[in-house]
Design a protein around this motif. Sequence first.
Motif, short mmCIF file in Angstrom:
data_model
loop_
_atom_site.label_atom_id
_atom_site.label_comp_id
_atom_site.label_asym_id
_atom_site.label_seq_id
_atom_site.Cartn_x
_atom_site.Cartn_y
_atom_site.Cartn_z
N ASP A 143 36.99 27.08 51.92
CA ASP A 143 37.92 26.03 51.55
C ASP A 143 38.58 26.35 50.21
O ASP A 143 38.42 27.45 49.66
CB ASP A 143 37.20 24.68 51.50
N GLY A 144 39.31 25.39 49.67
CA GLY A 144 40.01 25.62 48.41
C GLY A 144 39.08 25.88 47.25
O GLY A 144 39.38 26.70 46.37
N ILE A 145 37.94 25.19 47.21
CA ILE A 145 36.97 25.42 46.14
C ILE A 145 36.42 26.83 46.23
O ILE A 145 36.28 27.54 45.22
CB ILE A 145 35.84 24.38 46.20
N CYS A 146 36.15 27.27 47.44
CA CYS A 146 35.65 28.63 47.66
C CYS A 146 36.68 29.66 47.15
O CYS A 146 36.32 30.61 46.46
CB CYS A 146 35.37 28.84 49.14
N ALA A 147 37.95 29.45 47.49
CA ALA A 147 39.00 30.37 47.05
C ALA A 147 39.08 30.41 45.53
O ALA A 147 39.24 31.49 44.93
CB ALA A 147 40.34 29.96 47.64
N ALA A 148 38.95 29.25 44.90
CA ALA A 148 38.99 29.19 43.43
C ALA A 148 37.79 29.91 42.82
O ALA A 148 37.93 30.62 41.81
CB ALA A 148 39.02 27.73 42.97
N GLN A 149 36.61 29.76 43.42
CA GLN A 149 35.42 30.41 42.90
C GLN A 149 35.51 31.94 43.04
O GLN A 149 35.15 32.67 42.11
CB GLN A 149 34.18 29.89 43.63
#
Length: 269
Positions: A218-224
């Motif tokens: 998800d977006g959080i994963c991409a940011a991490q």
Amino acid sequence: MKIGVQKLRSKLDQLYSAYNRKPYVDPDPLLFLYNYPDVRDREIAGIIASSLAYGRVAMIMQAVSAVLDKMGPDLHGFVVNADPENIAGMFQNFKYRFATGDHLSALIMGLQAVIADYGSLGACFTVDQAGGTDLSEGLARIRTRVLREGDAGHLLADPGKASACKRSHLFLRWMVRKDQVDPGGWSTIPASALTCPVDAHMFKIGHMLGFTKRRSADGICAAQITQGFRRINPADPVKYDFCLTRFGIRDGLDMAELKGFLKDDVYDV
């Protein structure tokens, strides 16, 4: 075993030197962008190719080729002069997974509206950028203007939602970065602002490197994952995306080989 940033950067730079080269591009929809030296054409090829970049890569290549072949070599001229009825007829039999000819026609007519209002996709994207690092506003602005002209379906992801927006970030990587693989064209946007396009391969790699523990891409994963790479290369966190994702895509390069090279260490980054 934990090893530091410099050790990991050295390993990644070895992979970059070995695989970040044009002979490793095919099969990848990026390949189509090389046919368009004019940035106005390239950005149109890029947004179409990235919008269809889901599913099996062989099918992606067929779908993108079918669309771009119909549009001809002058993509900018094709879009600017497009007539809704002609476009609908031209693509009435188009079908790629969830995308229909109606969705594609709406996308093309929406791109026409963007160009009419701003002059180019790049100008629309950067109109309020002013050197900022949040690229979601530019993505949202293009998407909003396109959708005013019709239902382009899922072809343009909504950056306001929780998804990783992989295809959108892939498009930005192609248009912003410039090296032996990525052709660039949008030179006013800093590569440091890019987000890693997280597909199934990069999701596994992010876990392998200890950059994320998310259960979904998800977006959080991409940011991490992007933050993990940013600690290694702050000026260009997406530098290693292409070379790493050759593993699992190219024949003869599998994830087990990559894992062996990285020795399954936990990197202290």
